[in-house]
Enzyme design. Structure first.
Site, PDB file in Angstrom:
ATOM      1  N   ARG A 120       0.864  -1.183   0.000  1.00  0.00           N
ATOM      2  CA  ARG A 120       0.000   0.000   0.000  1.00  0.00           C
ATOM      3  C   ARG A 120       0.904   1.238   0.000  1.00  0.00           C
ATOM      4  O   ARG A 120       1.655   1.460   0.948  1.00  0.00           O
ATOM      5  CB  ARG A 120      -0.893  -0.019   1.239  1.00  0.00           C
ATOM      6  CG  ARG A 120      -1.698   1.247   1.379  1.00  0.00           C
ATOM      7  CD  ARG A 120      -2.657   1.256   2.561  1.00  0.00           C
ATOM      8  NE  ARG A 120      -3.306   2.543   2.549  1.00  0.00           N
ATOM      9  CZ  ARG A 120      -3.289   3.416   3.554  1.00  0.00           C
ATOM     10  NH1 ARG A 120      -2.719   3.120   4.712  1.00  0.00           N
ATOM     11  NH2 ARG A 120      -3.874   4.585   3.434  1.00  0.00           N
ATOM     12  N   HIS A 156      -3.180  10.923   0.392  1.00  0.00           N
ATOM     13  CA  HIS A 156      -2.661  10.750   1.748  1.00  0.00           C
ATOM     14  C   HIS A 156      -2.118  12.116   2.195  1.00  0.00           C
ATOM     15  O   HIS A 156      -0.933  12.286   2.443  1.00  0.00           O
ATOM     16  CB  HIS A 156      -1.581   9.652   1.772  1.00  0.00           C
ATOM     17  CG  HIS A 156      -1.285   9.101   3.133  1.00  0.00           C
ATOM     18  ND1 HIS A 156      -1.370   7.759   3.441  1.00  0.00           N
ATOM     19  CD2 HIS A 156      -0.892   9.695   4.277  1.00  0.00           C
ATOM     20  CE1 HIS A 156      -1.023   7.560   4.706  1.00  0.00           C
ATOM     21  NE2 HIS A 156      -0.729   8.735   5.236  1.00  0.00           N
ATOM     22  N   GLU A 198      -7.469   8.287   5.984  1.00  0.00           N
ATOM     23  CA  GLU A 198      -7.771   8.938   7.265  1.00  0.00           C
ATOM     24  C   GLU A 198      -8.326  10.351   7.121  1.00  0.00           C
ATOM     25  O   GLU A 198      -7.725  11.329   7.598  1.00  0.00           O
ATOM     26  CB  GLU A 198      -6.511   8.968   8.143  1.00  0.00           C
ATOM     27  CG  GLU A 198      -5.959   7.594   8.472  1.00  0.00           C
ATOM     28  CD  GLU A 198      -4.753   7.654   9.410  1.00  0.00           C
ATOM     29  OE1 GLU A 198      -4.264   8.750   9.697  1.00  0.00           O
ATOM     30  OE2 GLU A 198      -4.309   6.586   9.852  1.00  0.00           O
ATOM     31  N   ASN A 207      -7.340   1.815   9.890  1.00  0.00           N
ATOM     32  CA  ASN A 207      -6.022   2.032  10.493  1.00  0.00           C
ATOM     33  C   ASN A 207      -6.199   2.081  12.002  1.00  0.00           C
ATOM     34  O   ASN A 207      -6.997   2.881  12.510  1.00  0.00           O
ATOM     35  CB  ASN A 207      -5.411   3.356  10.021  1.00  0.00           C
ATOM     36  CG  ASN A 207      -5.066   3.339   8.539  1.00  0.00           C
ATOM     37  OD1 ASN A 207      -5.170   2.302   7.881  1.00  0.00           O
ATOM     38  ND2 ASN A 207      -4.647   4.472   8.021  1.00  0.00           N
ATOM     39  N   TYR A 256      -4.257   2.293  15.808  1.00  0.00           N
ATOM     40  CA  TYR A 256      -3.061   2.499  16.629  1.00  0.00           C
ATOM     41  C   TYR A 256      -3.352   2.333  18.124  1.00  0.00           C
ATOM     42  O   TYR A 256      -2.580   1.696  18.824  1.00  0.00           O
ATOM     43  CB  TYR A 256      -2.438   3.880  16.339  1.00  0.00           C
ATOM     44  CG  TYR A 256      -1.800   3.874  14.962  1.00  0.00           C
ATOM     45  CD1 TYR A 256      -0.504   3.386  14.783  1.00  0.00           C
ATOM     46  CD2 TYR A 256      -2.508   4.253  13.833  1.00  0.00           C
ATOM     47  CE1 TYR A 256       0.071   3.311  13.520  1.00  0.00           C
ATOM     48  CE2 TYR A 256      -1.938   4.184  12.559  1.00  0.00           C
ATOM     49  CZ  TYR A 256      -0.654   3.713  12.418  1.00  0.00           C
ATOM     50  OH  TYR A 256      -0.088   3.610  11.171  1.00  0.00           O
ATOM     51  N   GLU A 283      -3.335  -0.102   8.139  1.00  0.00           N
ATOM     52  CA  GLU A 283      -2.160   0.374   8.884  1.00  0.00           C
ATOM     53  C   GLU A 283      -2.243  -0.135  10.306  1.00  0.00           C
ATOM     54  O   GLU A 283      -3.295  -0.065  10.944  1.00  0.00           O
ATOM     55  CB  GLU A 283      -2.104   1.911   8.980  1.00  0.00           C
ATOM     56  CG  GLU A 283      -1.640   2.614   7.751  1.00  0.00           C
ATOM     57  CD  GLU A 283      -1.573   4.128   7.933  1.00  0.00           C
ATOM     58  OE1 GLU A 283      -1.346   4.616   9.074  1.00  0.00           O
ATOM     59  OE2 GLU A 283      -1.767   4.827   6.932  1.00  0.00           O
TER      60      GLU A 283
HETATM   61  O1  IFM Z   1       2.486   8.074   9.647  1.00  0.00           O
HETATM   62  C1  IFM Z   1       1.104   8.043   9.838  1.00  0.00           C
HETATM   63  C2  IFM Z   1       0.382   7.788   8.536  1.00  0.00           C
HETATM   64  O2  IFM Z   1       0.700   8.741   7.584  1.00  0.00           O
HETATM   65  C3  IFM Z   1      -1.107   7.824   8.752  1.00  0.00           C
HETATM   66  N1  IFM Z   1      -1.497   6.962   9.834  1.00  0.00           N
HETATM   67  C4  IFM Z   1      -0.777   7.060  11.074  1.00  0.00           C
HETATM   68  C5  IFM Z   1       0.714   6.965  10.820  1.00  0.00           C
HETATM   69  C6  IFM Z   1       1.491   7.088  12.146  1.00  0.00           C
HETATM   70  O3  IFM Z   1       1.231   8.310  12.745  1.00  0.00           O
END
Ligand code: IFM
Length: 434
Positions: free
Chosen positions: A69, A113, A158, A282, A284, A343
């Site tokens: 990706r 992006h 995002e 995505n 985190y 992600e």
């Molecule tokens: O680096 C970023 C990415 O560009 C978008 N998602 C989160 C990642 C980490 O912050």
């Protein structure tokens, strides 16, 4: 077949900021303004992927991933964000796509992006509805060149983060601090997604996805005010971007004083809700929310405590990924298309040892536990079809510059030298295990 991949984004890795006719993006402008990024770092050179891409494709081939990706820089393809394509920009992505295919790696481009052409920003950027239409034109130009070979496309990355960090808080490009006046940025991005989806379909492109940043939202307590605040945050971060696409309606935004969304026109939601082949997610970390301490936003970030943290200070909560995926399934049911974790990853200090190797055991544990969480969600009935590690390479981490390293591959930013970390070798072994 489950798709294993790595992920990157154009401005974070490419460099070559003014080569071959590329126009400036809002991130070029922003990162060159004093005080915007840590130590004034910019993406001018980044990982120099624009020149070193054959080495990066070889690294992925050796790693054994089935997909990559990456993102396409709109200002490389359409330097002023409108009008004819810059053929050299398309040539670059065509070379990359062909090399990936030759290596047996599925190319998964993201069309946006965050690197909006500066000229489009000068015309109002995402506050201007016309940007959505220009984005569809750009999508058609890219698809015109690559739709015959690219089986999976992502329109936007995002849109929440781009709205919140770039337009509400001013921490990312274009540096606007509009707070709730940034809401049209959400709608115009979603409209752009819908219009681009139609353009991709018309060009005969394969699967089309949208990638959202999602977070499980935890109320800080059972108190009604904390629960209401958590619901309000969930609406802003998650549902504002998932509901219109998956259900054709915006969630109730009255907690934000937005009863009438004047910027939404008749027919927009039908465009936005065009069927998708997958939702990119995505993940985190979870977010813990309490009632607001005073006037302003209807929530306070109470912080997640009691978990290990990454170099960024983000809490490491692998089960949050299972919770997120099962939560999406529970909320949207049959309206949820197959899900791809587009992600997931962590920043770690990653200092090379005396022998030059990078022994990132924390990242290995992180990936291992999050992959286990994906499997757990699958066992609980969620149709998850892929997992992409963020990121292939250490890269330009936006306002943090080069201070946060997310890569499976260490990059020496002075020389561009790539060194696979222990996590790269771990993932390679993991993928090779039947
Ligand atoms: O680096 C970023 C990415 O560009 C978008 N998602 C989160 C990642 C980490 O912050």
């Amino acid at each position: 077949m489950f798709l294993w991949g790595t992920a990157t984004a154009a401005y974070q890795i490419e460099g070559a900021a003014d080569e071959d006719g590329r126009g400036p993006s809002i991130w070029d402008t922003f990162s060159h303004e004093p005080g915007r990024t840590r130590d004034g770092h910019t993406g001018d050179v980044a990982c120099d992927h624009y020149h070193r891409w054959p080495e990066d494709v070889a690294l992925m081939s050796e790693l054994g991933v089935g997909a990559y990706r990456f993102s396409i820089a709109w200002p490389r393809v359409q330097p002023s964000g409108a009008g004819p394509a810059n053929p050299k920009g398309l040539d670059f992505y065509e070379r990359l796509v062909d090399a990936l295919l030759a290596a047996g790696i599925t190319p998964v481009p993201t069309l946006f992006h965050w690197d909006l052409p500066q000229a489009a920003q000068d015309r109002g950027g995402w506050l201007n509805r016309d940007t959505a239409h220009r984005f569809a034109d750009y999508a058609a130009l890219v698809a015109g060149r690559l739709a015959d070979r690219v089986p999976m496309w992502i329109t936007l990355n995002e849109p929440f983060v781009h709205m919140a960090y770039g337009h509400a808080l001013g921490l990312h490009a274009p540096g606007q601090a509009l707070l709730l006046d940034a809401l049209p940025v959400a709608h115009h991005q979603l409209l752009a997604h819908g219009l681009a989806t139609a353009a991709l379909r018309a060009a005969g492109a394969g699967q089309v996805l949208l990638t959202n940043n999602c977070t499980p939202v935890w109320a800080a307590s059972d108190a009604a005010e904390d629960v209401a605040a958590a619901e309000a945050y969930d609406i802003l971060h998650n549902r504002l971007f998932n509901d219109p696409v998956l259900t054709g309606a915006y969630p109730d935004l009255s907690a934000y004083g937005a009863k009438e969304l004047g910027f939404v026109r008749d027919g927009d939601l039908a465009v936005i809700a065009a069927p998708l082949d997958g939702l990119g997610v995505n993940y985190y970390n979870p977010t813990r929310i309490a009632a607001p301490a005073g006037p302003g936003l209807p929530f306070t970030d109470a912080g997640v405590t009691g978990h290990p943290t990454t170099a960024f200070g983000w809490p490491v909560v692998p089960d949050g990924l299972r919770e997120l995926l099962t939560g999406l399934h529970a909320r949207y049911g049959d309206a949820l298309p197959p899900v791809y974790v587009t992600e997931n990853g962590c920043s770690q200090p990653d200092v090379p040892g005396p022998d030059g190797t990078v022994d990132d055991q924390d990242r290995i544990a992180y990936l291992d536990q999050h992959i286990a969480a994906v499997h757990a969600a699958r066992r609980e009935g969620v149709d998850v079809r892929g997992y992409f590690v963020w990121s292939l390479l250490d890269n330009f981490e936006w306002a943090e510059g080069y201070h946060q390293r997310f890569g499976l591959v260490h990059v020496d930013f002075a020389t561009g030298r790539r060194t696979p970390k222990a996590s790269y070798h771990w993932l390679r072994a993991h993928l090779a295990t039947p």
